[in-house]
Scaffold this motif. Structure first.
Motif, PDB file in Angstrom:
ATOM      1  N   ALA A 131       0.836  -1.200   0.000  1.00 19.93           N
ATOM      2  CA  ALA A 131       0.000   0.000   0.000  1.00 19.93           C
ATOM      3  C   ALA A 131       0.873   1.253   0.000  1.00 19.93           C
ATOM      4  O   ALA A 131       0.671   2.171   0.783  1.00 19.93           O
ATOM      5  N   ASN A 132       1.828   1.288  -0.906  1.00 21.96           N
ATOM      6  CA  ASN A 132       2.695   2.466  -1.037  1.00 21.96           C
ATOM      7  C   ASN A 132       1.929   3.627  -1.651  1.00 21.96           C
ATOM      8  O   ASN A 132       2.230   4.781  -1.386  1.00 21.96           O
ATOM      9  N   TYR A 133       0.988   3.317  -2.509  1.00 24.44           N
ATOM     10  CA  TYR A 133       0.099   4.311  -3.103  1.00 24.44           C
ATOM     11  C   TYR A 133      -1.314   3.882  -2.769  1.00 24.44           C
ATOM     12  O   TYR A 133      -1.674   2.721  -2.958  1.00 24.44           O
ATOM     13  N   ILE A 134      -2.088   4.801  -2.245  1.00 23.91           N
ATOM     14  CA  ILE A 134      -3.446   4.457  -1.825  1.00 23.91           C
ATOM     15  C   ILE A 134      -4.448   5.259  -2.632  1.00 23.91           C
ATOM     16  O   ILE A 134      -4.097   6.304  -3.169  1.00 23.91           O
ATOM     17  N   PRO A 135      -5.656   4.786  -2.731  1.00 25.55           N
ATOM     18  CA  PRO A 135      -6.156   3.547  -2.146  1.00 25.55           C
ATOM     19  C   PRO A 135      -5.733   2.313  -2.950  1.00 25.55           C
ATOM     20  O   PRO A 135      -5.429   2.407  -4.135  1.00 25.55           O
ATOM     21  N   ILE A 136      -5.718   1.196  -2.261  1.00 28.31           N
ATOM     22  CA  ILE A 136      -5.517  -0.106  -2.888  1.00 28.31           C
ATOM     23  C   ILE A 136      -6.468  -1.071  -2.197  1.00 28.31           C
ATOM     24  O   ILE A 136      -6.627  -1.009  -0.970  1.00 28.31           O
ATOM     25  N   THR A 137      -7.119  -1.910  -2.979  1.00 28.60           N
ATOM     26  CA  THR A 137      -8.141  -2.805  -2.446  1.00 28.60           C
ATOM     27  C   THR A 137      -7.870  -4.230  -2.897  1.00 28.60           C
ATOM     28  O   THR A 137      -7.586  -4.469  -4.075  1.00 28.60           O
ATOM     29  N   TYR A 138      -7.982  -5.159  -1.948  1.00 30.33           N
ATOM     30  CA  TYR A 138      -7.832  -6.589  -2.219  1.00 30.33           C
ATOM     31  C   TYR A 138      -9.172  -7.272  -2.029  1.00 30.33           C
ATOM     32  O   TYR A 138      -9.867  -7.013  -1.044  1.00 30.33           O
ATOM     33  N   PHE A 139      -9.517  -8.155  -2.960  1.00 30.09           N
ATOM     34  CA  PHE A 139     -10.723  -8.963  -2.876  1.00 30.09           C
ATOM     35  C   PHE A 139     -10.276 -10.402  -2.650  1.00 30.09           C
ATOM     36  O   PHE A 139      -9.636 -11.003  -3.523  1.00 30.09           O
ATOM     37  N   ILE A 140     -10.597 -10.922  -1.478  1.00 30.38           N
ATOM     38  CA  ILE A 140     -10.091 -12.222  -1.023  1.00 30.38           C
ATOM     39  C   ILE A 140     -11.273 -13.172  -0.861  1.00 30.38           C
ATOM     40  O   ILE A 140     -12.259 -12.823  -0.187  1.00 30.38           O
ATOM     41  N   ASN A 141     -11.194 -14.361  -1.456  1.00 28.63           N
ATOM     42  CA  ASN A 141     -12.326 -15.285  -1.383  1.00 28.63           C
ATOM     43  C   ASN A 141     -12.384 -16.006  -0.030  1.00 28.63           C
ATOM     44  O   ASN A 141     -11.527 -15.799   0.835  1.00 28.63           O
ATOM     45  N   ALA A 142     -13.382 -16.853   0.139  1.00 26.22           N
ATOM     46  CA  ALA A 142     -13.629 -17.519   1.419  1.00 26.22           C
ATOM     47  C   ALA A 142     -12.492 -18.454   1.834  1.00 26.22           C
ATOM     48  O   ALA A 142     -12.341 -18.777   3.013  1.00 26.22           O
ATOM     49  N   GLU A 143     -11.664 -18.875   0.885  1.00 25.46           N
ATOM     50  CA  GLU A 143     -10.521 -19.734   1.199  1.00 25.46           C
ATOM     51  C   GLU A 143      -9.258 -18.925   1.502  1.00 25.46           C
ATOM     52  O   GLU A 143      -8.199 -19.491   1.738  1.00 25.46           O
ATOM     53  N   GLY A 144      -9.360 -17.605   1.437  1.00 22.01           N
ATOM     54  CA  GLY A 144      -8.210 -16.752   1.728  1.00 22.01           C
ATOM     55  C   GLY A 144      -7.348 -16.441   0.516  1.00 22.01           C
ATOM     56  O   GLY A 144      -6.233 -15.943   0.661  1.00 22.01           O
ATOM     57  N   ILE A 145      -7.857 -16.718  -0.690  1.00 22.81           N
ATOM     58  CA  ILE A 145      -7.102 -16.499  -1.922  1.00 22.81           C
ATOM     59  C   ILE A 145      -7.467 -15.142  -2.517  1.00 22.81           C
ATOM     60  O   ILE A 145      -8.641 -14.799  -2.650  1.00 22.81           O
ATOM     61  N   ILE A 146      -6.454 -14.368  -2.885  1.00 19.42           N
ATOM     62  CA  ILE A 146      -6.674 -13.065  -3.520  1.00 19.42           C
ATOM     63  C   ILE A 146      -7.193 -13.307  -4.932  1.00 19.42           C
ATOM     64  O   ILE A 146      -6.543 -13.962  -5.744  1.00 19.42           O
ATOM     65  N   LYS A 147      -8.369 -12.761  -5.230  1.00 18.11           N
ATOM     66  CA  LYS A 147      -8.982 -12.941  -6.543  1.00 18.11           C
ATOM     67  C   LYS A 147      -8.953 -11.674  -7.383  1.00 18.11           C
ATOM     68  O   LYS A 147      -9.118 -11.748  -8.609  1.00 18.11           O
ATOM     69  N   ALA A 148      -8.774 -10.521  -6.772  1.00 12.50           N
ATOM     70  CA  ALA A 148      -8.688  -9.264  -7.525  1.00 12.50           C
ATOM     71  C   ALA A 148      -7.965  -8.233  -6.677  1.00 12.50           C
ATOM     72  O   ALA A 148      -8.025  -8.269  -5.439  1.00 12.50           O
ATOM     73  N   ILE A 149      -7.273  -7.327  -7.354  1.00 14.08           N
ATOM     74  CA  ILE A 149      -6.585  -6.206  -6.710  1.00 14.08           C
ATOM     75  C   ILE A 149      -6.929  -4.959  -7.511  1.00 14.08           C
ATOM     76  O   ILE A 149      -6.801  -4.953  -8.737  1.00 14.08           O
ATOM     77  N   LYS A 150      -7.355  -3.929  -6.823  1.00 13.90           N
ATOM     78  CA  LYS A 150      -7.671  -2.658  -7.488  1.00 13.90           C
ATOM     79  C   LYS A 150      -6.689  -1.605  -6.990  1.00 13.90           C
ATOM     80  O   LYS A 150      -6.667  -1.262  -5.806  1.00 13.90           O
ATOM     81  N   PHE A 151      -5.869  -1.103  -7.902  1.00 15.47           N
ATOM     82  CA  PHE A 151      -4.951  -0.019  -7.590  1.00 15.47           C
ATOM     83  C   PHE A 151      -5.665   1.288  -7.897  1.00 15.47           C
ATOM     84  O   PHE A 151      -6.190   1.461  -8.989  1.00 15.47           O
ATOM     85  N   GLY A 152      -5.721   2.185  -6.939  1.00 14.95           N
ATOM     86  CA  GLY A 152      -6.413   3.448  -7.140  1.00 14.95           C
ATOM     87  C   GLY A 152      -7.872   3.337  -6.743  1.00 14.95           C
ATOM     88  O   GLY A 152      -8.351   2.277  -6.341  1.00 14.95           O
ATOM     89  N   GLY A 153      -8.574   4.435  -6.852  1.00 17.73           N
ATOM     90  CA  GLY A 153      -9.957   4.500  -6.409  1.00 17.73           C
ATOM     91  C   GLY A 153     -10.945   3.961  -7.433  1.00 17.73           C
ATOM     92  O   GLY A 153     -10.691   3.993  -8.630  1.00 17.73           O
ATOM     93  N   PHE A 154     -12.069   3.487  -6.926  1.00 18.32           N
ATOM     94  CA  PHE A 154     -13.167   3.045  -7.790  1.00 18.32           C
ATOM     95  C   PHE A 154     -13.890   4.282  -8.306  1.00 18.32           C
ATOM     96  O   PHE A 154     -14.139   5.220  -7.563  1.00 18.32           O
ATOM     97  N   SER A 155     -14.279   4.243  -9.580  1.00 13.42           N
ATOM     98  CA  SER A 155     -14.946   5.392 -10.177  1.00 13.42           C
ATOM     99  C   SER A 155     -16.463   5.265 -10.152  1.00 13.42           C
ATOM    100  O   SER A 155     -17.163   6.242 -10.357  1.00 13.42           O
ATOM    101  N   SER A 156     -16.971   4.042  -9.895  1.00  5.62           N
ATOM    102  CA  SER A 156     -18.413   3.855  -9.892  1.00  5.62           C
ATOM    103  C   SER A 156     -18.789   2.635  -9.067  1.00  5.62           C
ATOM    104  O   SER A 156     -17.948   1.768  -8.805  1.00  5.62           O
ATOM    105  N   GLN A 157     -20.043   2.574  -8.695  1.00  9.27           N
ATOM    106  CA  GLN A 157     -20.555   1.406  -7.976  1.00  9.27           C
ATOM    107  C   GLN A 157     -20.447   0.161  -8.853  1.00  9.27           C
ATOM    108  O   GLN A 157     -20.113  -0.917  -8.373  1.00  9.27           O
TER     109      GLN A 157
END
Length: 178
Positions: free
Chosen positions: A141-167
């Protein structure tokens, strides 16, 4: 003669480079376990942080639920712009036992400052306190925001660098762990 020697040298160096490039890197043995690290399809590194109530929250304690992990600071405008998306996901899932867990990891800001911010904005999502910034460093997280999407088994499935622009942008990433 000199020209032939130079040409031969280039050919020899070129063939050495090509043969080195074609060498496959050795693969780690497949023991059936995911590699730990901050890449997609890796097991998310475990950590434990306190929330605003002083309760310890560990990532490993959340297995069985998908987890959205966002690193932010109050001083980050992009962080604030995307907070309604996290609030909506939190409110939609907070009463579901196996629902998505949303955690906003604040990096190096004081608890009193965060509590005032939460009271002023009306956000209710859980905030974890990374007072030293060590977990932020662990999660790049050297540059924020950064978001990790982790599944129920604890596996990272997506990473978003920067802010979300929409719902919609946020929801598309969220679908990867539901």
């Amino acid at each position: 003669m000199k020209r032939k020697l130079i040409t031969l040298s280039f050919l020899l160096i070129g063939s050495l480079c090509l043969s080195a490039c074609n060498q496959a890197a050795p693969l780690p043995p497949d023991d059936g376990e995911a590699l730990t690290g901050i890449r997609i399809n890796n097991l998310a590194p475990d950590f434990s942080l306190k929330d605003l109530t002083g309760q310890d929250i560990s990532l490993s304690g959340l297995k069985g639920s998908g987890v959205v992990l966002n690193f932010w600071m109050i001083s980050c405008g992009y962080c604030q712009d995307e907070m309604p998306f996290f609030e909506a996901a939190y409110n939609e899932n907070k009463s579901l036992p196996g629902g998505i867990k949303v955690f906003m990891v604040n990096i190096r800001e004081s608890q009193s400052l965060i509590e005032r911010f939460m009271a002023n904005t009306g956000f209710t999502f859980p905030v974890l306190l990374d007072n030293t910034g060590d977990i932020g460093q662990l999660y790049n997280a050297n540059y924020i925001p950064i978001t990790y999407f982790i599944n129920a088994e604890g596996i990272i499935k997506a990473i978003k660098f920067g802010g979300f622009s929409s719902q919609t942008d946020f929801d598309n990433q969220l679908k990867k762990i539901t």
